[in-house]
Enzyme design. Sequence first.
Site, PDB file in Angstrom:
ATOM      1  N   ASP A 137      -4.315   7.938   2.655  1.00  9.14           N
ATOM      2  CA  ASP A 137      -3.502   7.387   1.490  1.00  9.14           C
ATOM      3  C   ASP A 137      -2.410   8.431   1.113  1.00  9.14           C
ATOM      4  OD1 ASP A 137      -4.081   6.739  -2.183  1.00  9.14           O
ATOM      5  OD2 ASP A 137      -2.559   5.987  -0.694  1.00  9.14           O
ATOM      6  N   LYS A 140       3.019   8.133   4.383  1.00  9.64           N
ATOM      7  CA  LYS A 140       2.666   6.925   5.071  1.00  9.64           C
ATOM      8  C   LYS A 140       2.976   7.203   6.569  1.00  9.64           C
ATOM      9  CE  LYS A 140       1.346   5.728   1.305  1.00  9.64           C
ATOM     10  NZ  LYS A 140      -0.076   6.133   0.871  1.00  9.64           N
ATOM     11  N   ASP A 165      -4.697   2.844   2.936  1.00  8.50           N
ATOM     12  CA  ASP A 165      -4.080   2.138   1.777  1.00  8.50           C
ATOM     13  C   ASP A 165      -2.320   1.893   2.204  1.00  8.50           C
ATOM     14  OD1 ASP A 165      -3.121   2.962  -1.562  1.00  8.50           O
ATOM     15  OD2 ASP A 165      -3.610   1.154  -0.846  1.00  8.50           O
ATOM     16  N   ASN A 166      -1.843   1.113   1.405  1.00 11.32           N
ATOM     17  CA  ASN A 166      -0.351   0.667   1.479  1.00 11.32           C
ATOM     18  C   ASN A 166       0.277   0.316   2.773  1.00 11.32           C
ATOM     19  OD1 ASN A 166      -0.597   3.838  -0.329  1.00 11.32           O
ATOM     20  ND2 ASN A 166       0.056   1.948  -1.266  1.00 11.32           N
ATOM     21  N   GLU A 195      -0.888  -1.298  -6.501  1.00 14.45           N
ATOM     22  CA  GLU A 195      -1.511  -0.851  -7.806  1.00 14.45           C
ATOM     23  C   GLU A 195      -0.927  -1.269  -8.966  1.00 14.45           C
ATOM     24  OE1 GLU A 195      -1.270   0.884  -5.132  1.00 14.45           O
ATOM     25  OE2 GLU A 195      -0.275   2.821  -5.502  1.00 14.45           O
TER      26      GLU A 195
HETATM   27  C1  LIG Z   1       2.073  16.366   5.413  1.00 17.46           C
HETATM   28  C2  LIG Z   1       0.930  15.137   5.663  1.00 17.46           C
HETATM   29  N1  LIG Z   1      -0.190  15.820   5.314  1.00 17.46           N
HETATM   30  C3  LIG Z   1      -0.758  15.806   3.915  1.00 17.46           C
HETATM   31  N2  LIG Z   1      -1.841  16.498   3.820  1.00 17.46           N
HETATM   32  C4  LIG Z   1      -2.308  16.538   2.587  1.00 17.46           C
HETATM   33  N3  LIG Z   1      -1.708  16.003   1.567  1.00 17.46           N
HETATM   34  C5  LIG Z   1      -0.705  15.349   1.657  1.00 17.46           C
HETATM   35  C6  LIG Z   1      -0.145  15.226   2.824  1.00 17.46           C
HETATM   36  N4  LIG Z   1       1.130  14.238   2.796  1.00 17.46           N
HETATM   37  C7  LIG Z   1       0.849  13.954   1.390  1.00 17.46           C
HETATM   38  N5  LIG Z   1      -0.224  14.564   0.947  1.00 17.46           N
HETATM   39  C8  LIG Z   1      -0.410  14.471  -0.634  1.00 17.46           C
HETATM   40  O1  LIG Z   1      -0.906  13.165  -0.866  1.00 17.46           O
HETATM   41  C9  LIG Z   1      -0.037  12.398  -1.995  1.00 17.46           C
HETATM   42  C10 LIG Z   1       0.928  11.421  -1.284  1.00 17.46           C
HETATM   43  C11 LIG Z   1       0.705  10.273  -1.424  1.00 17.46           C
HETATM   44  C12 LIG Z   1       1.885   9.162  -0.894  1.00 17.46           C
HETATM   45  N6  LIG Z   1       1.511   8.196  -1.185  1.00 17.46           N
HETATM   46  C13 LIG Z   1       2.421   7.282  -1.549  1.00 17.46           C
HETATM   47  O2  LIG Z   1       3.764   7.436  -1.078  1.00 17.46           O
HETATM   48  C14 LIG Z   1       2.439   5.943  -2.258  1.00 17.46           C
HETATM   49  C15 LIG Z   1       3.276   5.225  -2.671  1.00 17.46           C
HETATM   50  C16 LIG Z   1       3.375   4.163  -3.331  1.00 17.46           C
HETATM   51  C17 LIG Z   1       4.460   3.344  -3.735  1.00 17.46           C
HETATM   52  C18 LIG Z   1       4.634   2.175  -3.745  1.00 17.46           C
HETATM   53  C19 LIG Z   1       5.804   1.239  -4.171  1.00 17.46           C
HETATM   54  C20 LIG Z   1       6.884   2.080  -4.791  1.00 17.46           C
HETATM   55  F1  LIG Z   1       7.768   1.403  -5.173  1.00 17.46           F
HETATM   56  C21 LIG Z   1       6.481   3.369  -4.943  1.00 17.46           C
HETATM   57  C22 LIG Z   1       5.502   3.970  -4.441  1.00 17.46           C
HETATM   58  C23 LIG Z   1       1.974   3.352  -3.471  1.00 17.46           C
HETATM   59  C24 LIG Z   1       0.935   4.168  -3.176  1.00 17.46           C
HETATM   60  O3  LIG Z   1      -0.254   3.751  -3.185  1.00 17.46           O
HETATM   61  C25 LIG Z   1       0.987   5.499  -2.208  1.00 17.46           C
HETATM   62  O4  LIG Z   1      -0.011   5.946  -1.707  1.00 17.46           O
HETATM   63  C26 LIG Z   1       0.361  13.701  -2.600  1.00 17.46           C
HETATM   64  O5  LIG Z   1      -0.320  14.057  -3.623  1.00 17.46           O
HETATM   65  C27 LIG Z   1       0.685  14.515  -1.460  1.00 17.46           C
HETATM   66  O6  LIG Z   1       0.917  16.102  -2.046  1.00 17.46           O
HETATM   67 MG   LIG Z   2      -1.655   4.578  -1.853  1.00 17.10          MG
END
Ligand SMILES: CCNc1ncnc2c1ncn2[C@@H]1O[C@H](/C=C/CNC(=O)c2cc(-c3ccc(F)cc3)cc(O)c2O)[C@@H](O)[C@H]1O
Ligand SMILES: [Mg+2]
Length: 210
Positions: A137, A140, A165-166, A195
């Site tokens: 999650d 992406k 997810d997603n 969600e």
């Molecule tokens: C560099 C990759 N490795 C990573 N390692 C550890 N943590 C990571 C990493 N990437 C991202 N993260 C963390 O995970 C989280 C990121 C999640 C990304 N999720 C989304 O983009 C997302 C986005 C949407 C969404 C859907 C529709 C929209 F209009 C706008 C947003 C819905 C979701 O359910 C999502 O999960 C943050 O806390 C980030 O700091």
């Molecule tokens: Mg998600």
Amino acid sequence: EADRKECTQVTHVHEWDPGSVIQAIDHYCRNKEWAMNVGDEKGCILDSVVSEVNPATVLELGTYCGYSTVRIARLLPPHAKLITLEFNPAVAAIARQVIAWAGLEDKVQLVEGASGDFIPRIKEQFGVKTFDLVFLDHWKEYYLPDTKLMEECGLLRKGSVLLADNVVCPGAPDYLEYVRSSPRYESRYFKSHLEYTKVEDGLEKSVFLG
Ligand SMILES: CCNc1ncnc2c1ncn2[C@@H]1O[C@H](/C=C/CNC(=O)c2cc(-c3ccc(F)cc3)cc(O)c2O)[C@@H](O)[C@H]1O
Ligand SMILES: [Mg+2]
């Protein structure tokens, strides 16, 4: 197979138990300010997959505020371990509080750092051989590279379940193509909604065949 029975939760808000933490976050995100938690509708599918797998070891990529961490950890059998990776320290600090409120600290190991750096070190650093369940999650575009990395590091065994997810919104097209076309995975899509909205989204459950 994880069935899609209606997932009803009756929780008492008078004490900080996992159910009331989940309910409080869902209420806030539905009525005050949208946030990218997996949410209650997809959360019920997550619950049924966790219950079906009954995992001893779980890896979560992208803790965010800890909502799905709490959803998963509350269903784990005793002595089961959930490692969750989060690279944003501010967000990780919030997640630690949410996990503590739910009283689930002893089941959860929140590691601050990027998945790409940590996945190769998980075996020796956390004494985990393989993961029974992985919940993806995070960003992406990292679903696919991180899945390949987990394969290469021998963190998946025959029967390991990946739940992403997603896969529709925002979408992870390269990941979907990979798990659906690879002979090493048995993949299934659980249709749901983004969600707290009526937009289509869903979870992809992929079983590693070894
Ligand atoms: C560099 C990759 N490795 C990573 N390692 C550890 N943590 C990571 C990493 N990437 C991202 N993260 C963390 O995970 C989280 C990121 C999640 C990304 N999720 C989304 O983009 C997302 C986005 C949407 C969404 C859907 C529709 C929209 F209009 C706008 C947003 C819905 C979701 O359910 C999502 O999960 C943050 O806390 C980030 O700091
Ligand atoms: Mg998600």
